[in-house]
Design an enzyme around this catalytic site. Structure first.
Site, PDB file in Angstrom:
ATOM      1  CE  LYS A  22      -1.834   1.584   4.079  1.00 48.65           C
ATOM      2  NZ  LYS A  22      -1.538   3.016   4.256  1.00 48.65           N
ATOM      3  CG  ASN A  23       2.432   2.608   3.586  1.00 42.27           C
ATOM      4  OD1 ASN A  23       1.284   3.038   3.420  1.00 42.27           O
ATOM      5  ND2 ASN A  23       2.886   2.215   4.769  1.00 42.27           N
ATOM      6  NE  ARG A  92      -1.086  11.920   8.205  1.00 38.19           N
ATOM      7  CZ  ARG A  92      -0.754  13.180   8.418  1.00 38.19           C
ATOM      8  NH1 ARG A  92      -1.592  14.003   8.981  1.00 38.19           N
ATOM      9  NH2 ARG A  92       0.442  13.612   8.074  1.00 38.19           N
ATOM     10  CB  CYS A 116      -4.720  10.245  12.604  1.00 40.78           C
ATOM     11  SG  CYS A 116      -3.290   9.566  13.393  1.00 40.78           S
ATOM     12  NE  ARG A 121       0.040  10.179  10.965  1.00 45.83           N
ATOM     13  CZ  ARG A 121      -0.238   9.106  10.217  1.00 45.83           C
ATOM     14  NH1 ARG A 121      -1.417   8.546  10.276  1.00 45.83           N
ATOM     15  NH2 ARG A 121       0.659   8.611   9.426  1.00 45.83           N
ATOM     16  CG  ASP A 304       2.864   1.261   9.398  1.00 51.14           C
ATOM     17  OD1 ASP A 304       2.302   2.020  10.205  1.00 51.14           O
ATOM     18  OD2 ASP A 304       2.930   1.480   8.172  1.00 51.14           O
ATOM     19  CB  ILE A 326       7.347   6.808  14.373  1.00 49.86           C
ATOM     20  CG1 ILE A 326       8.573   5.913  14.102  1.00 49.86           C
ATOM     21  CG2 ILE A 326       6.953   7.580  13.115  1.00 49.86           C
ATOM     22  CD1 ILE A 326       9.820   6.621  13.652  1.00 49.86           C
ATOM     23  NE  ARG A 396      -6.721   3.879   5.827  1.00 54.05           N
ATOM     24  CZ  ARG A 396      -5.754   4.320   6.617  1.00 54.05           C
ATOM     25  NH1 ARG A 396      -5.935   4.381   7.907  1.00 54.05           N
ATOM     26  NH2 ARG A 396      -4.613   4.726   6.124  1.00 54.05           N
TER      27      ARG A 396
HETATM   28  C1  UD1 Z   1       4.874   6.966   9.145  1.00 53.07           C
HETATM   29  C2  UD1 Z   1       5.943   5.911   9.075  1.00 53.07           C
HETATM   30  C3  UD1 Z   1       5.624   5.032   7.908  1.00 53.07           C
HETATM   31  C4  UD1 Z   1       4.213   4.486   8.112  1.00 53.07           C
HETATM   32  C5  UD1 Z   1       3.187   5.612   8.302  1.00 53.07           C
HETATM   33  C6  UD1 Z   1       1.781   5.131   8.609  1.00 53.07           C
HETATM   34  C7  UD1 Z   1       8.277   6.206   9.738  1.00 53.07           C
HETATM   35  C8  UD1 Z   1       9.507   7.007   9.618  1.00 53.07           C
HETATM   36  N1  UD1 Z   1       7.234   6.557   8.965  1.00 53.07           N
HETATM   37  O1  UD1 Z   1       4.900   7.630   7.896  1.00 53.07           O
HETATM   38  O2  UD1 Z   1       6.566   4.005   7.798  1.00 53.07           O
HETATM   39  O3  UD1 Z   1       3.846   3.725   7.023  1.00 53.07           O
HETATM   40  O4  UD1 Z   1       3.619   6.406   9.386  1.00 53.07           O
HETATM   41  O5  UD1 Z   1       1.714   4.447   9.784  1.00 53.07           O
HETATM   42  O6  UD1 Z   1       8.224   5.274  10.511  1.00 53.07           O
HETATM   43  N2  UD1 Z   1       6.709  14.771  10.744  1.00 53.07           N
HETATM   44  C9  UD1 Z   1       6.763  16.104  11.028  1.00 53.07           C
HETATM   45  N3  UD1 Z   1       6.423  16.988  10.040  1.00 53.07           N
HETATM   46  C10 UD1 Z   1       6.048  16.587   8.799  1.00 53.07           C
HETATM   47  C11 UD1 Z   1       6.005  15.196   8.526  1.00 53.07           C
HETATM   48  C12 UD1 Z   1       6.335  14.319   9.527  1.00 53.07           C
HETATM   49  O7  UD1 Z   1       7.093  16.523  12.134  1.00 53.07           O
HETATM   50  O8  UD1 Z   1       5.773  17.430   7.948  1.00 53.07           O
HETATM   51  C13 UD1 Z   1       7.071  13.814  11.801  1.00 53.07           C
HETATM   52  C14 UD1 Z   1       5.906  12.940  12.177  1.00 53.07           C
HETATM   53  O9  UD1 Z   1       5.105  13.522  13.170  1.00 53.07           O
HETATM   54  C15 UD1 Z   1       6.616  11.673  12.647  1.00 53.07           C
HETATM   55  C16 UD1 Z   1       7.871  11.605  11.788  1.00 53.07           C
HETATM   56  O10 UD1 Z   1       8.057  12.927  11.302  1.00 53.07           O
HETATM   57  O11 UD1 Z   1       6.992  11.778  13.986  1.00 53.07           O
HETATM   58  C17 UD1 Z   1       7.783  10.627  10.613  1.00 53.07           C
HETATM   59  O12 UD1 Z   1       6.802  11.086   9.735  1.00 53.07           O
HETATM   60  P1  UD1 Z   1       6.500  10.449   8.325  1.00 53.07           P
HETATM   61  O13 UD1 Z   1       7.474   9.401   8.007  1.00 53.07           O
HETATM   62  O14 UD1 Z   1       6.267  11.520   7.328  1.00 53.07           O
HETATM   63  O15 UD1 Z   1       5.121   9.861   8.633  1.00 53.07           O
HETATM   64  P2  UD1 Z   1       4.283   9.090   7.691  1.00 53.07           P
HETATM   65  O16 UD1 Z   1       4.515   9.424   6.266  1.00 53.07           O
HETATM   66  O17 UD1 Z   1       2.918   9.187   8.271  1.00 53.07           O
END
Ligand code: UD1
Length: 417
Positions: A22-23, A92, A116, A121, A304, A326, A396
């Site tokens: 998916k991702n 998202r 969420c 997030r 995840d 995370i 999902r």
């Molecule tokens: C994260 C997971 C991903 C997982 C997804 C859904 C990691 C590094 N990423 O991805 O593997 O598939 O959740 O469960 O494990 N952040 C900020 N500002 C931003 C974007 C992110 O501060 O603009 C922070 C987030 O709050 C988080 C970290 O960065 O603590 C990682 O974020 P990111 O990898 O972008 O999150 P997802 O893409 O949701």
């Protein structure tokens, strides 16, 4: 609404085929906006998030067909339309259209995703990246509005490693003038796969899969064809299912190299894991041992997989510690697991799990995608019947999970709630 019902106690045996990730699918779908014409993606899982992204692209003017695991996306008539709140709030990953829209049309209007179940997030890093590439970005009535006369290559450093922000920045930088260097880039296999797809489209990206990614901007991109990589989280979930039920399961169509942290933790918990080409055979003879899990960006233990591993720890011999780095609030599965008798306490981003001999079946509620998977795993070994409601979450991210588990010998089915 539907629920999944499980009667616990069966050992799982047999072979399960893992679907495309998916991702990895979602950012590649968004990337097709960059090149007018027809792109084709194969090995696509039939998931609700994929359908949501299909709807998003159609809203943006694309024509999308999805049949038997093949997505055909014609983005010729895409326009600089708006990515509406109604779609972004359900998924998202919709925010992935920001970079491609800005790069192709020099403007984009994308709803802010909001929070969420497990916290705020933010998307500040996505916005900073667009600004660094030369866009003017403002927030207007809940929407990110980005505009640029031209995008220019830049040096980007992310304070935290973000999968989403790395993907968005990479896509926008492909059509920027000059060179972009992203440092502290996400190394996740899904980002590596996105970069490879972009290169097939004619982009010039190097260093993908490492913390420093370089992108040499090009004038234009062309449509491309690509197969989605196997879903490492679905694979990890079935590996945990084999271990928790003391079964023997052959995990087919996975990439063992993407699963090293999961293999290592399950081995530590006592499972035997053998690699046979692109297949893994996971078996366990006894009750799992306790493990300590700390989530971290790839190649660390994936956030995840935290909930599923916690289900396993609930039945382990001894005390396990979980540190969630995370998303510090990502413990919505804990109160539900407690309804099944699990002994878990949470303090800040640390959960302490005292393993028990037996969980007891109960009515529980899925609160998010991976939490639902954890509840199903717990149900597989719980005494009696477990009913997991709000199961739309699981659709999902898992393709017919109850059918796959039932083929492995679990007593599990879906019914109307
Ligand atoms: C994260 C997971 C991903 C997982 C997804 C859904 C990691 C590094 N990423 O991805 O593997 O598939 O959740 O469960 O494990 N952040 C900020 N500002 C931003 C974007 C992110 O501060 O603009 C922070 C987030 O709050 C988080 C970290 O960065 O603590 C990682 O974020 P990111 O990898 O972008 O999150 P997802 O893409 O949701």
């Amino acid at each position: 609404m539907q629920k999944i019902v499980i009667v616990g106690g069966n050992r799982l045996t047999g072979r399960v085929k893992i679907a495309g990730a998916k991702n990895a699918t979602l950012p590649v779908m968004a990337a097709t906006i960059l090149a007018p014409g027809i792109s084709v993606i194969t090995n696509v899982p039939r998931l609700r998030d994929v359908i949501t992204m299909k709807l998003m692209l159609e809203t943006l003017g694309a024509k999308v067909a999805f049949e038997q695991g093949v997505l055909t996306l014609d983005t010729t008539d895409c326009g600089p339309h708006e990515a509406p709140y109604d779609l972004v709030r359900t998924m998202r990953a919709s925010v992935y259209v920001l970079g491609p829209l800005l790069a192709r049309f020099r403007r984009a209007r994308v709803s802010l995703p909001g929070g969420c179940a497990w916290g705020p997030r933010p998307v500040d890093l996505h916005i900073k990246a667009m600004e660094a590439l030369g866009a003017r970005v403002s927030i207007d009535h809940g929407y990110i509005v980005a505009e640029a006369d031209e995008l220019k290559g830049a040096n980007l450093h992310f304070d935290v490693s973000s999968v989403g922000a790395t993907g968005n920045a990479m896509m926008a930088a492909c059509l920027a003038k000059g060179k972009t260097v992203i440092s502290n880039a996400a190394c996740e296999p899904e980002i590596d796969a996105l970069a490879r797809f972009l290169n097939k489209m004619g982009a010039r990206i190097s260093g993908m899969g490492t913390q420093v990614v370089e992108i040499e901007g090009v004038e234009s991109l062309r449509p491309a064809e690509s197969a989605v990589i196997p879903d490492r989280i679905e694979a990890g979930t079935f590996m945990a299912a084999a271990a928790i039920t003391k079964g023997t399961v052959r995990i087919a169509n996975c990439n063992p190299a993407h699963l090293s942290s999961v293999i290592s933790k399950l081995s530590e918990a006592g499972a035997q894991i053998m690699q046979d080409g692109s297949e893994l055979v996971v078996s366990a003879a006894a009750r799992p041992g306790a493990v300590n899990v700390t989530t971290a960006p790839y190649p660390g233990f994936p956030t995840d997989m935290q909930a599923q591993m916690m289900a396993l720890a609930c039945t382990a011999q001894g005390t396990s510690l979980f540190v969630e780095n995370i998303y510090s609030d990502r413990f919505t599965h804990v109160p539900e697991l407690r309804r099944m008798n699990a002994d878990i306490t949470v303090e800040g981003n640390v959960a302490t799990v005292n393993g028990l001999d037996r969980l007891s079946g109960a009515q529980v509620m899925a609160t998010d995608l991976r939490a639902s998977a954890a509840l199903i795993l717990a149900g597989l070994v719980a005494e009696g019947m477990t009913e997991v409601s709000r199961i739309y979450h699981i659709d999902r991210g898992y393709e017919a999970i109850e059918k796959k588990l039932s083929q492995l010998g679990a007593e599990i089915w879906r019914e109307e709630d």
